[in-house]
Scaffold this motif. Structure first.
Motif, PDB file in Angstrom:
ATOM      1  N   LEU A 120       0.824  -1.207   0.000  1.00  0.00           N
ATOM      2  CA  LEU A 120       0.000   0.000   0.000  1.00  0.00           C
ATOM      3  C   LEU A 120       0.857   1.254   0.000  1.00  0.00           C
ATOM      4  O   LEU A 120       0.466   2.279  -0.558  1.00  0.00           O
ATOM      5  N   GLY A 121       2.007   1.198   0.648  1.00  0.00           N
ATOM      6  CA  GLY A 121       2.930   2.325   0.647  1.00  0.00           C
ATOM      7  C   GLY A 121       2.383   3.590   1.303  1.00  0.00           C
ATOM      8  O   GLY A 121       2.752   4.697   0.909  1.00  0.00           O
ATOM      9  N   LYS A 122       1.513   3.446   2.274  1.00  0.00           N
ATOM     10  CA  LYS A 122       0.932   4.597   2.974  1.00  0.00           C
ATOM     11  C   LYS A 122       1.436   4.627   4.405  1.00  0.00           C
ATOM     12  O   LYS A 122       1.673   3.581   4.999  1.00  0.00           O
ATOM     13  N   ASP A 123       1.557   5.829   4.964  1.00  0.00           N
ATOM     14  CA  ASP A 123       1.971   5.915   6.359  1.00  0.00           C
ATOM     15  C   ASP A 123       0.779   5.622   7.270  1.00  0.00           C
ATOM     16  O   ASP A 123      -0.375   5.599   6.837  1.00  0.00           O
ATOM     17  N   VAL A 124       1.070   5.416   8.538  1.00  0.00           N
ATOM     18  CA  VAL A 124       0.043   5.033   9.518  1.00  0.00           C
ATOM     19  C   VAL A 124      -1.054   6.086   9.618  1.00  0.00           C
ATOM     20  O   VAL A 124      -2.243   5.753   9.652  1.00  0.00           O
ATOM     21  N   ASN A 125      -0.688   7.357   9.655  1.00  0.00           N
ATOM     22  CA  ASN A 125      -1.698   8.414   9.794  1.00  0.00           C
ATOM     23  C   ASN A 125      -2.659   8.438   8.613  1.00  0.00           C
ATOM     24  O   ASN A 125      -3.863   8.639   8.785  1.00  0.00           O
ATOM     25  N   THR A 126      -2.148   8.229   7.413  1.00  0.00           N
ATOM     26  CA  THR A 126      -3.010   8.182   6.230  1.00  0.00           C
ATOM     27  C   THR A 126      -3.958   6.991   6.316  1.00  0.00           C
ATOM     28  O   THR A 126      -5.156   7.116   6.047  1.00  0.00           O
TER      29      THR A 126
END
Length: 140
Positions: A120-126
């Motif tokens: 997914l390559g997304k950070d935790v907050n996103t």
């Protein structure tokens, strides 16, 4: 022993809505689970989703779950066993907290949570923001 499904009432319809959300968002939940594990391990407790007034992620400390289990006449023993033996590299384990009820979210992730997080390559907050928004849309 088999217990029949509960009738669909306004008080428990959130359970089936949550089941549908989990089925369609397993990869995102697995990625979030792994991202939070990387940040905190189990130092904060088990990941929880407080559904009211609007869905938001929280941590459920193990001592709070144990106290709740005592008040619930040890009906949460299985949940405590899963928490104790939780394998974050292969499983997703969260506790949804509804009005006067809880629901376990537990599944083995395919692909694994680390792979989902990477893909997914997304950070935790996103991930938190996206999942909370998605839950708000189906539960309200």
């Amino acid at each position: 022993m088999f217990s029949p499904p509960q009738p669909q009432t306004p008080e428990n319809i959130w359970r089936s809505q949550l089941d549908q959300f989990v089925k369609s968002h397993q990869q995102e939940l697995a990625a979030l689970s792994w991202g939070l594990w990387l940040e905190n391990g189990d130092t904060q407790g088990t990941i929880g989703i407080n559904l009211k007034p609007t869905p938001n992620f929280v941590y459920c400390p193990i001592d709070a779950i144990e106290k709740f289990n005592e008040r619930a006449e040890n009906r949460l023993q299985e949940i405590l066993g899963l928490i104790k033996h939780y394998k974050p590299e292969t499983e997703v384990l969260m506790i949804a907290i509804g009005k006067d009820q809880i629901k376990l979210i537990y599944f083995e992730s395919q692909p694994t949570p680390p792979k989902c997080f990477e893909q997914l390559g997304k950070d935790v907050n996103t991930l938190l923001d996206e999942i909370e928004l998605g839950l708000s849309q189906i539960l309200n």
